[in-house]
Design an enzyme around this catalytic site. Sequence first.
Site, short mmCIF file in Angstrom:
data_model
loop_
_atom_site.label_atom_id
_atom_site.label_comp_id
_atom_site.label_asym_id
_atom_site.label_seq_id
_atom_site.Cartn_x
_atom_site.Cartn_y
_atom_site.Cartn_z
N SER A 196 1.19 -0.91 -0.15
CA SER A 196 0.57 0.08 -0.07
C SER A 196 0.83 1.36 0.12
O SER A 196 2.05 1.55 0.88
CB SER A 196 -0.61 0.46 0.75
OG SER A 196 -1.44 1.40 1.14
N TYR A 198 -1.52 -0.02 10.73
CA TYR A 198 -1.32 -0.90 9.34
C TYR A 198 -0.27 -0.73 8.36
O TYR A 198 -0.07 -1.49 7.41
CB TYR A 198 -3.18 -0.12 8.84
CG TYR A 198 -3.26 -0.53 7.29
CD1 TYR A 198 -3.41 -1.75 6.30
CD2 TYR A 198 -3.00 0.70 6.29
CE1 TYR A 198 -3.56 -1.78 5.63
CE2 TYR A 198 -3.78 0.24 5.32
CZ TYR A 198 -3.48 -0.82 4.97
OH TYR A 198 -4.16 -1.29 3.10
#
Length: 247
Positions: free
Chosen positions: A138, A151
Site C-alpha cells: 500500500s 496498518y
Amino acid sequence: MGKVAVVTGASKGIGASIAEYLGAEGASVVVNYASSKSGADAVVKRITEKGGKAVAVQGDVSKPKDITRLFAETKSLYGKLDILVNNAGIYEFAPLESITPEHFHKQFDLNVLGLLLTTKEAVKLIGPEGGSIINISSIVGQMPLAGAPVYSATKAAVDAITVSLSKELGPKKIRVNSLNPGMVETEGVHAAGFAEGELRKHVESQTPLGGRIGQPQDIASAAVFFAAGDSGWATGQTLVLAGGMTQ
C-alpha cells in the site's frame, strides 16, 4: 502465458481483478478465499466463461494449516506453481490511544506473517525455471496515515520483506516485487465508508492523474506485467500506483 498462479484473497476487489487478468492472459488461476465462497466462485465463473482456467480454493492465510492445505491442493491440481500474488490482507484504522494487542496481531498475523508463510510454501512448488512473487502492499508503507500506525507498519514491513526476499530468492530465479496502491474503489472501501466523504475528496484533490481514486484494474494490469516475462529483469521493486499522489 501457460503458467499456474495462486492469488490470495481473490474473491473480491483487487485480488479478483488480478485473478481475472491473469486468467485472460492464459494462466491457470487458483482463486483463494477465506470466507466468501460465492465471491470466489463468481470470479472463477467469469474467468472460465472467457475460456480461461480457474478453480476456487478456501484457505485463511492467517492460519498456517490453511496455507499448507492451499498449496497441497495447488500441487494436486497443477503439479507446480509459477506466480504467487500475496493479496490477502486486512486494514483497521485506530489512533494510538485505541491500539490493543488484538488490533496489532489481527493485522500483522495476516498482512505480514501470513504473507511470509504463504511465500514459504509457494517457493516449494516453484521449479528451477523460476517464478514471480507479487506482494500487494500500500502507499501507506511509504506515506503512513495518521490514525493508522499499525496498518501503515504492516505495509512498510511488506515493502522490506519484498526487498529482502528478492535478494534471498534471486539465485533461484524467483523475482519478488510489490505493488503499492493508493485508495482503490473496492467492496472493502465501500464497506468501511471511505468510498464517499472527505478522505476520498482529499485523495482525489492530491492525485494529479485524472483527479480520481484507483480502480481494481489499475492494479491488475501492473500485476500482469510483474507476472510475465517482460519484467524478467525487475526484482526487489516497489511500484506506487496512486495516480501521482505523493503525500
